[in-house]
Design a protein around this motif. Structure first.
Motif, PDB file in Angstrom:
ATOM      1  N   HIS A   1      79.669  24.929  94.369  1.00  0.00           N
ATOM      2  CA  HIS A   1      79.514  25.309  92.949  1.00  0.00           C
ATOM      3  C   HIS A   1      78.062  25.752  92.724  1.00  0.00           C
ATOM      4  O   HIS A   1      77.158  25.332  93.444  1.00  0.00           O
ATOM      5  N   PHE A   2      77.886  26.583  91.686  1.00  0.00           N
ATOM      6  CA  PHE A   2      76.544  27.131  91.410  1.00  0.00           C
ATOM      7  C   PHE A   2      76.251  27.046  89.919  1.00  0.00           C
ATOM      8  O   PHE A   2      75.948  28.039  89.268  1.00  0.00           O
ATOM      9  N   HIS A   3      76.383  25.851  89.372  1.00  0.00           N
ATOM     10  CA  HIS A   3      76.230  25.665  87.926  1.00  0.00           C
ATOM     11  C   HIS A   3      74.826  26.048  87.462  1.00  0.00           C
ATOM     12  O   HIS A   3      73.832  25.640  88.053  1.00  0.00           O
ATOM     13  N   GLY A   4      74.790  26.848  86.401  1.00  0.00           N
ATOM     14  CA  GLY A   4      73.499  27.241  85.805  1.00  0.00           C
ATOM     15  C   GLY A   4      72.784  28.364  86.532  1.00  0.00           C
ATOM     16  O   GLY A   4      71.643  28.688  86.198  1.00  0.00           O
ATOM     17  N   HIS A   5      73.453  28.990  87.501  1.00  0.00           N
ATOM     18  CA  HIS A   5      72.743  30.046  88.254  1.00  0.00           C
ATOM     19  C   HIS A   5      72.454  31.270  87.394  1.00  0.00           C
ATOM     20  O   HIS A   5      71.516  32.008  87.663  1.00  0.00           O
ATOM     21  N   GLN A   6      73.245  31.453  86.318  1.00  0.00           N
ATOM     22  CA  GLN A   6      73.028  32.620  85.453  1.00  0.00           C
ATOM     23  C   GLN A   6      71.685  32.508  84.718  1.00  0.00           C
ATOM     24  O   GLN A   6      70.866  33.436  84.757  1.00  0.00           O
ATOM     25  N   GLU A   7      71.493  31.367  84.066  1.00  0.00           N
ATOM     26  CA  GLU A   7      70.267  31.180  83.272  1.00  0.00           C
ATOM     27  C   GLU A   7      69.034  31.106  84.170  1.00  0.00           C
ATOM     28  O   GLU A   7      68.015  31.750  83.921  1.00  0.00           O
ATOM     29  N   LYS A   8      69.148  30.317  85.226  1.00  0.00           N
ATOM     30  CA  LYS A   8      68.020  30.182  86.161  1.00  0.00           C
ATOM     31  C   LYS A   8      67.744  31.530  86.838  1.00  0.00           C
ATOM     32  O   LYS A   8      66.595  31.920  87.061  1.00  0.00           O
ATOM     33  N   GLY A   9      68.835  32.250  87.162  1.00  0.00           N
ATOM     34  CA  GLY A   9      68.704  33.566  87.799  1.00  0.00           C
ATOM     35  C   GLY A   9      68.016  34.572  86.909  1.00  0.00           C
ATOM     36  O   GLY A   9      67.226  35.407  87.372  1.00  0.00           O
ATOM     37  N   ALA A  10      68.312  34.500  85.602  1.00  0.00           N
ATOM     38  CA  ALA A  10      67.672  35.413  84.649  1.00  0.00           C
ATOM     39  C   ALA A  10      66.161  35.200  84.640  1.00  0.00           C
ATOM     40  O   ALA A  10      65.383  36.172  84.611  1.00  0.00           O
ATOM     41  N   GLU A  11      65.743  33.942  84.730  1.00  0.00           N
ATOM     42  CA  GLU A  11      64.304  33.641  84.739  1.00  0.00           C
ATOM     43  C   GLU A  11      63.638  34.118  86.034  1.00  0.00           C
ATOM     44  O   GLU A  11      62.536  34.670  86.015  1.00  0.00           O
ATOM     45  N   THR A  12      64.313  33.898  87.156  1.00  0.00           N
ATOM     46  CA  THR A  12      63.753  34.348  88.447  1.00  0.00           C
ATOM     47  C   THR A  12      63.692  35.873  88.503  1.00  0.00           C
ATOM     48  O   THR A  12      62.717  36.450  88.982  1.00  0.00           O
ATOM     49  N   ALA A  13      64.753  36.529  88.010  1.00  0.00           N
ATOM     50  CA  ALA A  13      64.777  38.003  87.970  1.00  0.00           C
ATOM     51  C   ALA A  13      63.618  38.530  87.135  1.00  0.00           C
ATOM     52  O   ALA A  13      62.961  39.513  87.500  1.00  0.00           O
ATOM     53  N   LYS A  14      63.365  37.849  86.019  1.00  0.00           N
ATOM     54  CA  LYS A  14      62.256  38.254  85.141  1.00  0.00           C
ATOM     55  C   LYS A  14      60.927  38.169  85.882  1.00  0.00           C
ATOM     56  O   LYS A  14      60.100  39.091  85.822  1.00  0.00           O
ATOM     57  N   ARG A  15      60.732  37.080  86.639  1.00  0.00           N
ATOM     58  CA  ARG A  15      59.492  36.915  87.406  1.00  0.00           C
ATOM     59  C   ARG A  15      59.363  38.007  88.472  1.00  0.00           C
ATOM     60  O   ARG A  15      58.297  38.629  88.610  1.00  0.00           O
ATOM     61  N   ILE A  16      60.438  38.245  89.209  1.00  0.00           N
ATOM     62  CA  ILE A  16      60.409  39.265  90.270  1.00  0.00           C
ATOM     63  C   ILE A  16      60.094  40.639  89.682  1.00  0.00           C
ATOM     64  O   ILE A  16      59.253  41.378  90.201  1.00  0.00           O
ATOM     65  N   MET A  17      60.756  40.975  88.578  1.00  0.00           N
ATOM     66  CA  MET A  17      60.572  42.306  87.984  1.00  0.00           C
ATOM     67  C   MET A  17      59.187  42.461  87.359  1.00  0.00           C
ATOM     68  O   MET A  17      58.606  43.543  87.388  1.00  0.00           O
ATOM     69  N   LYS A  18      58.665  41.371  86.811  1.00  0.00           N
ATOM     70  CA  LYS A  18      57.285  41.421  86.291  1.00  0.00           C
ATOM     71  C   LYS A  18      56.302  41.658  87.429  1.00  0.00           C
ATOM     72  O   LYS A  18      55.361  42.444  87.312  1.00  0.00           O
ATOM     73  N   ASN A  19      56.517  40.954  88.539  1.00  0.00           N
ATOM     74  CA  ASN A  19      55.647  41.135  89.705  1.00  0.00           C
ATOM     75  C   ASN A  19      55.705  42.560  90.236  1.00  0.00           C
ATOM     76  O   ASN A  19      54.726  43.076  90.768  1.00  0.00           O
ATOM     77  N   LEU A  20      56.882  43.200  90.095  1.00  0.00           N
ATOM     78  CA  LEU A  20      57.051  44.581  90.563  1.00  0.00           C
ATOM     79  C   LEU A  20      56.624  45.606  89.506  1.00  0.00           C
ATOM     80  O   LEU A  20      56.798  46.806  89.688  1.00  0.00           O
ATOM     81  N   LYS A  21      56.058  45.104  88.393  1.00  0.00           N
ATOM     82  CA  LYS A  21      55.489  45.958  87.336  1.00  0.00           C
ATOM     83  C   LYS A  21      56.537  46.881  86.685  1.00  0.00           C
ATOM     84  O   LYS A  21      56.284  48.050  86.433  1.00  0.00           O
ATOM     85  N   PHE A  22      57.718  46.328  86.415  1.00  0.00           N
ATOM     86  CA  PHE A  22      58.747  47.082  85.710  1.00  0.00           C
ATOM     87  C   PHE A  22      58.357  47.285  84.254  1.00  0.00           C
ATOM     88  O   PHE A  22      57.650  46.457  83.664  1.00  0.00           O
ATOM     89  N   ASP A  23      58.841  48.369  83.663  1.00  0.00           N
ATOM     90  CA  ASP A  23      58.668  48.566  82.222  1.00  0.00           C
ATOM     91  C   ASP A  23      59.512  47.521  81.492  1.00  0.00           C
ATOM     92  O   ASP A  23      60.535  47.050  82.002  1.00  0.00           O
ATOM     93  N   ASN A  24      59.091  47.165  80.278  1.00  0.00           N
ATOM     94  CA  ASN A  24      59.745  46.081  79.537  1.00  0.00           C
ATOM     95  C   ASN A  24      61.209  46.365  79.223  1.00  0.00           C
ATOM     96  O   ASN A  24      62.046  45.460  79.269  1.00  0.00           O
ATOM     97  N   ASP A  25      61.544  47.602  78.890  1.00  0.00           N
ATOM     98  CA  ASP A  25      62.925  47.932  78.521  1.00  0.00           C
ATOM     99  C   ASP A  25      63.887  47.661  79.671  1.00  0.00           C
ATOM    100  O   ASP A  25      64.948  47.057  79.478  1.00  0.00           O
ATOM    101  N   THR A  26      63.532  48.130  80.868  1.00  0.00           N
ATOM    102  CA  THR A  26      64.394  47.913  82.035  1.00  0.00           C
ATOM    103  C   THR A  26      64.477  46.430  82.363  1.00  0.00           C
ATOM    104  O   THR A  26      65.561  45.890  82.617  1.00  0.00           O
ATOM    105  N   LEU A  27      63.326  45.769  82.349  1.00  0.00           N
ATOM    106  CA  LEU A  27      63.276  44.330  82.655  1.00  0.00           C
ATOM    107  C   LEU A  27      64.172  43.549  81.700  1.00  0.00           C
ATOM    108  O   LEU A  27      65.009  42.733  82.134  1.00  0.00           O
TER     109      LEU A  27
END
Length: 455
Positions: free
Chosen positions: A297-323
């Motif tokens: 089971h992978f309970h809570g992976h959506q919310e936690k994943g959204a936060e990790t994705a945000k960190r990765i995309m910020k590190n990759l200097k994505f524009d805010n709209d795409t992020l």
């Protein structure tokens, strides 16, 4: 072999030739021309020095004059014209410390990355192919010019470009080039986040995004996105899945947004969807538990994943709209619809009308990456949700405060005081209208508000 090149490119080459200089179309435009594709950009290389180029054309811009590049402006079009050059020592695994100009085309071509990008063409000489680029195109191979390790040490971004070209062209990477990538992948730590983001995006939006697997196999993702390695190594033992998290991810990326030639979606939407699928299960490895029945089971992976994705995309200097779009879709990608008009109105209100069509694309792709034995019923349910959503849109039913036929100004006119309580009342009215769309008229809503507010 003769090709048709744009009139303005022909004019620049001819002008340089007429004044005693060599000039050729060079690089990616020659490769694409041979492949029968329309090149996006036309680069020209010449024996003329920058100041000599400037004298021959009325309108020019010194875009990279220290490195021999002058942009020639013809009407609204612009073309980069670069002097044959030899690169000096590379100090940052990306740029040469200095360049020197040369009169030999061969010297210029041999500093380039891959043989398929190291060909030149003009109508007088035809194709100049000194490093086997034509053969590589015929064999659908990506191979470095000369010594692969040296090419990657000069510019480490070429490591990622090899995989990107493999995805864009559907080519295989030649074995010596692969070996050098494995040895030199660590050099990508010297490359800027923006450059890495650009190459990853080009790979993802291509027609062969499954080449993502090469990032793992060649040790690239370990350097630029270690979370992807964790996904590739995390099994999913449950009824919904037969693949590792990483293999499921690759299948979902391939299943979303269709082929480029279909033009089903705008480029921005394609980028958002492909990045969403790459990152949608990024935190499954971090949330894995085993039930009493031995199922994962992978309970809570959506919310936690959204936060990790945000960190990765910020590190990759994505524009805010795409992020923001990617993070939002990851947060909702596992939502379970209640398959009634009211259930879909509630979902649309939570997710946002602007995101629902993209969320349906995400959910379709996610299902396609699951156990083939169980996906038919899931796809039917998704189709039912889409049908109900289409009906809601066609009836113009209210799902948000801005679609409510009453506003804060109306309530103030009716004697309500601005503040928190008024916001609560408007949200309660929206909930009532989502339950029963026929309530969405001003008079009814005003009376309901008065009853709520004790007026």
């Amino acid at each position: 072999m003769e090709f048709r090149i744009p009139e303005k490119v022909h004019y620049i080459i001819n002008t340089l030739n007429e004044h005693g200089y060599e000039a050729y179309a060079v690089g990616g435009c020659v490769r694409d021309m041979i492949l029968g594709k329309d090149p996006e950009d036309w680069d020209i290389t010449t024996s003329a020095k920058p100041q000599e180029i400037k004298k021959l054309f009325r309108r020019t811009v010194d875009t990279g004059i220290m490195h021999g590049t002058v942009t020639v402006l013809l009407d609204k079009d612009h073309y980069e014209v670069t002097t044959y050059r030899i690169d000096g020592k590379y100090e940052d695994y990306r740029h040469p410390k200095e360049v020197s100009f040369t009169s030999k085309l061969e010297e210029d071509l041999k500093r380039r990355d891959f043989a398929i990008n190291a060909m030149a063409y003009n109508p007088h000489s035809g194709i100049v192919d000194l490093f086997g680029g034509m053969e590589d195109l015929k064999n659908a191979v990506i191979r470095c010019v000369g010594n692969a390790s040296e090419r990657f040490e000069e510019d480490a971004l070429r490591i990622l470009r090899a995989v990107r070209f493999s995805a864009q062209l559907g080519f295989q990477i030649e074995e010596n080039t692969k070996k050098a990538i494995r040895e030199k992948a660590g050099l990508l730590r010297n490359i800027s986040a923006e450059r890495i983001r650009m190459e990853l995006t080009k790979l993802l939006v291509s027609d062969n995004p499954d080449r993502l697997r090469l990032l793992y196999e060649l040790g690239i993702s370990k350097v630029i996105m270690p979370e992807f390695d964790r996904m590739m190594e995390t099994p999913q033992k449950n009824i919904h899945h037969i693949y590792t998290v990483g293999e499921h991810t690759i299948k979902t990326v391939s299943a979303v947004a269709g082929k480029i030639s279909e033009s089903r979606l705008a480029p921005r939407e394609r980028t958002i969807l492909r990045w969403t699928m790459l990152l949608h299960d990024i935190e499954k490895p971090g949330t894995i538990t085993v039930g009493e029945d031995g199922q994962h089971h992978f309970h809570g992976h959506q919310e936690k994943g959204a936060e990790t994705a945000k960190r990765i995309m910020k590190n990759l200097k994505f524009d805010n709209d795409t992020l923001e779009a990617v993070v939002h879709l990851i947060r909702w990608h596992d939502y379970r619809f209640s398959l009634t008009p009211k259930g879909i109105r509630k979902a649309t209100s939570k997710v946002g009308k602007e995101y629902m069509p993209l969320l349906f694309e995400v959910m379709y792709a996610d299902i396609c990456g699951k156990n083939p034995d169980i996906i038919d019923d899931m796809l039917k349910e998704l189709e039912e949700a889409k049908k109900l959503y289409t009906e809601i849109i066609s009836k113009n039913e209210c799902v948000s405060l801005k679609e409510l036929n009453i506003s804060g100004k109306d309530l103030i006119k009716a004697g309500f005081k601005p503040g928190k309580e008024m916001g609560v009342i408007l949200n309660q009215l929206l909930e009532a209208v989502i339950e029963d769309p026929s309530l969405n008229n001003k008079e009814t809503l005003l009376n309901m508000a008065k009853n709520m507010g004790g007026k």
